[in-house]
Scaffold this motif. Sequence first.
Motif, PDB file in Angstrom:
ATOM      1  N   ASP A 417      49.133  30.811  14.905  1.00 30.99           N
ATOM      2  CA  ASP A 417      49.649  32.249  14.473  1.00 30.99           C
ATOM      3  C   ASP A 417      49.004  33.152  15.486  1.00 30.99           C
ATOM      4  O   ASP A 417      48.082  32.819  16.505  1.00 30.99           O
ATOM      5  CB  ASP A 417      48.633  31.471  13.030  1.00 30.99           C
ATOM      6  CG  ASP A 417      49.488  30.970  11.964  1.00 30.99           C
ATOM      7  OD1 ASP A 417      51.099  30.697  12.241  1.00 30.99           O
ATOM      8  OD2 ASP A 417      49.399  30.175  11.162  1.00 30.99           O
ATOM      9  N   LYS A 421      45.112  35.200  11.638  1.00 34.89           N
ATOM     10  CA  LYS A 421      45.122  33.791  10.983  1.00 34.89           C
ATOM     11  C   LYS A 421      44.090  32.977  11.382  1.00 34.89           C
ATOM     12  O   LYS A 421      43.588  32.099  10.996  1.00 34.89           O
ATOM     13  CB  LYS A 421      46.302  33.588  11.252  1.00 34.89           C
ATOM     14  CG  LYS A 421      47.406  34.503   9.969  1.00 34.89           C
ATOM     15  CD  LYS A 421      49.256  33.796   9.838  1.00 34.89           C
ATOM     16  CE  LYS A 421      49.820  35.066   8.855  1.00 34.89           C
ATOM     17  NZ  LYS A 421      50.830  34.184   9.435  1.00 34.89           N
ATOM     18  N   ARG A 424      41.164  33.046   9.885  1.00 38.88           N
ATOM     19  CA  ARG A 424      40.735  32.962   8.763  1.00 38.88           C
ATOM     20  C   ARG A 424      40.592  31.740   8.161  1.00 38.88           C
ATOM     21  O   ARG A 424      39.733  31.289   7.707  1.00 38.88           O
ATOM     22  CB  ARG A 424      41.680  33.834   8.022  1.00 38.88           C
ATOM     23  CG  ARG A 424      41.759  35.344   8.201  1.00 38.88           C
ATOM     24  CD  ARG A 424      40.910  35.758   7.095  1.00 38.88           C
ATOM     25  NE  ARG A 424      40.499  37.112   7.029  1.00 38.88           N
ATOM     26  CZ  ARG A 424      40.044  37.849   8.051  1.00 38.88           C
ATOM     27  NH1 ARG A 424      39.377  37.706   9.313  1.00 38.88           N
ATOM     28  NH2 ARG A 424      40.191  39.142   7.894  1.00 38.88           N
ATOM     29  N   ARG A 425      41.126  31.268   9.199  1.00 43.09           N
ATOM     30  CA  ARG A 425      41.058  29.352   8.993  1.00 43.09           C
ATOM     31  C   ARG A 425      39.784  28.350   9.394  1.00 43.09           C
ATOM     32  O   ARG A 425      39.399  28.057   9.040  1.00 43.09           O
ATOM     33  CB  ARG A 425      42.104  28.896   9.230  1.00 43.09           C
ATOM     34  CG  ARG A 425      43.755  28.633   8.980  1.00 43.09           C
ATOM     35  CD  ARG A 425      44.763  27.748   9.578  1.00 43.09           C
ATOM     36  NE  ARG A 425      45.455  28.030  10.414  1.00 43.09           N
ATOM     37  CZ  ARG A 425      45.874  28.575  11.010  1.00 43.09           C
ATOM     38  NH1 ARG A 425      47.184  29.289  10.012  1.00 43.09           N
ATOM     39  NH2 ARG A 425      46.531  28.431  12.345  1.00 43.09           N
TER      40      ARG A 425
END
Length: 476
Positions: A417, A421, A424-425
Amino acid sequence: MANDNKLQSIIGHCKEYGFIFQSSEIYDGLSAVYDYGQYGSELKKNIRDYWWRSMTQMHDNIVGIDAAIFMHPTTWKASGHVDNFSDPMIDNKDSKKRYRVDHLLEAHAETLPEAEGKALLEKMDQLLAAEDFTGLKALIEENKIKCAVSDTCNWTEVRQFNLMFSTQVGSVAEEASEIYLRPETAQGIFVNFLNVQKTGRMKIPFGIAQTGKAFRNEIVARGFIFRMREFEQMEMQFFVRPGTQKEWYEYWKEARMKWHLSLGIAPERYRFHDHVKLAHYADAACDIEFDFPMGFKEVEGIHSRTDFDLKNHQQFSGKKLTYFDTELNQHYIPYVVETSIGLDRTVMMILSEAYEEQDLSEGDKQDSRVVLKFPPMLAPIKLAVLPLTKKDGLPELARELINECKPHFKCFYEEKDSIGKRYRRQDAIGTPFCVTIDHQTKEDGTVTIRHRDSMQQERVPMAGIKQLILEKIQAF
Ligand code: ATP
């Protein structure tokens, strides 16, 4: 965010990101029992280690032990748990639902104007202290408190209900004898008091610390991991000269509050609550309360337990449990000041403090994130290493950095990804530092480090990353 919603959001987040699951979920779960997942168990272990090191490493007169969960059944007679470890309960005759009397009254008090609620709780404390069960029932009736299920006031008498779980030991039924699952870890320390004192040549004042599971058949188990039937405690019993317990009680009150503040939590999120109704063993007691999503509730207890436990164990076992004080040239049974904190409640405290939903929208661009702002030393993962692409030798450089860092702290590698992203994870599991490896790294050995809370990014030499993070996660 409304507090009720916040609690529900935290529960959902913990499940979605591998922190905490309902026990035996595939069988529809077991009430008030929880399992810690891959990140939850790291977080819990980091809190336990921090507590353990604060006690045993930072105090040269405190040592740690690890006693068994099962103990000789007489232990619980001596400690008073067989006779006294019970809560006043009341059943609703229509719904057959059982309530803890104090919980029923506390919940009602919250619905009243502040002064009235306070007056009700004061009255309740007085009645509990006097063990006036008729008075407690009358108080419930006077306030017209209804059962949430049946919506009636059709109550039984108030009765005591023992909270200990029991099981059988022995291979065949006839030989079996009933033993209890310990409802607190403290008794494992008391029965080993002389073993530790003699083998460690400990001089009073000294402490014995322990972490471990405890079990209580809580009737009204609610509030996620706040009140569980199987939970973990971190307890420390501090043995002192009789007559000095007041000073040590004050000392530990202050020391424990300092420990809480060292987690980076603001003082106004805590308060002390002095006990009106003292437990059967205490001559002074208070709670450290934290402002959970459900309001201020106990996270830790500090109790001046007198010589109650050692005296009773001496009497029930017939073994002398006195200490010889060479300075006073005198034998005595020491007094005890204990600090007792729930590990799961501390996890919940850290989670509720760390959880934040942020709106990051700018102009027309909608954006948001959920971030867990854990103190770096407690975060499950300290460093995520993210190669910008899966090729050009970037993964190899990322692995090099991980190999350098992983003996020192927990790292995480991810190449799938977009970088956004992936950030964010990591925010969602509370990773304080992300390092991105890109093509420039190959040229000049620098990387981008991104800080979780500020989202600031800076270009630094890869060779300095390990040291930089080690400094940020240092506890003492
Ligand atoms: P409470 O009044 O909330 O039932 P307590 O006064 O009985 O708690 P203690 O016996 O003093 O609690 O236990 C010390 C600590 O252990 C508590 O401060 C709490 O953090 C933790 N603890 C007690 N019972 C539970 C439970 N059922 N689930 C999770 N933690 C618990």
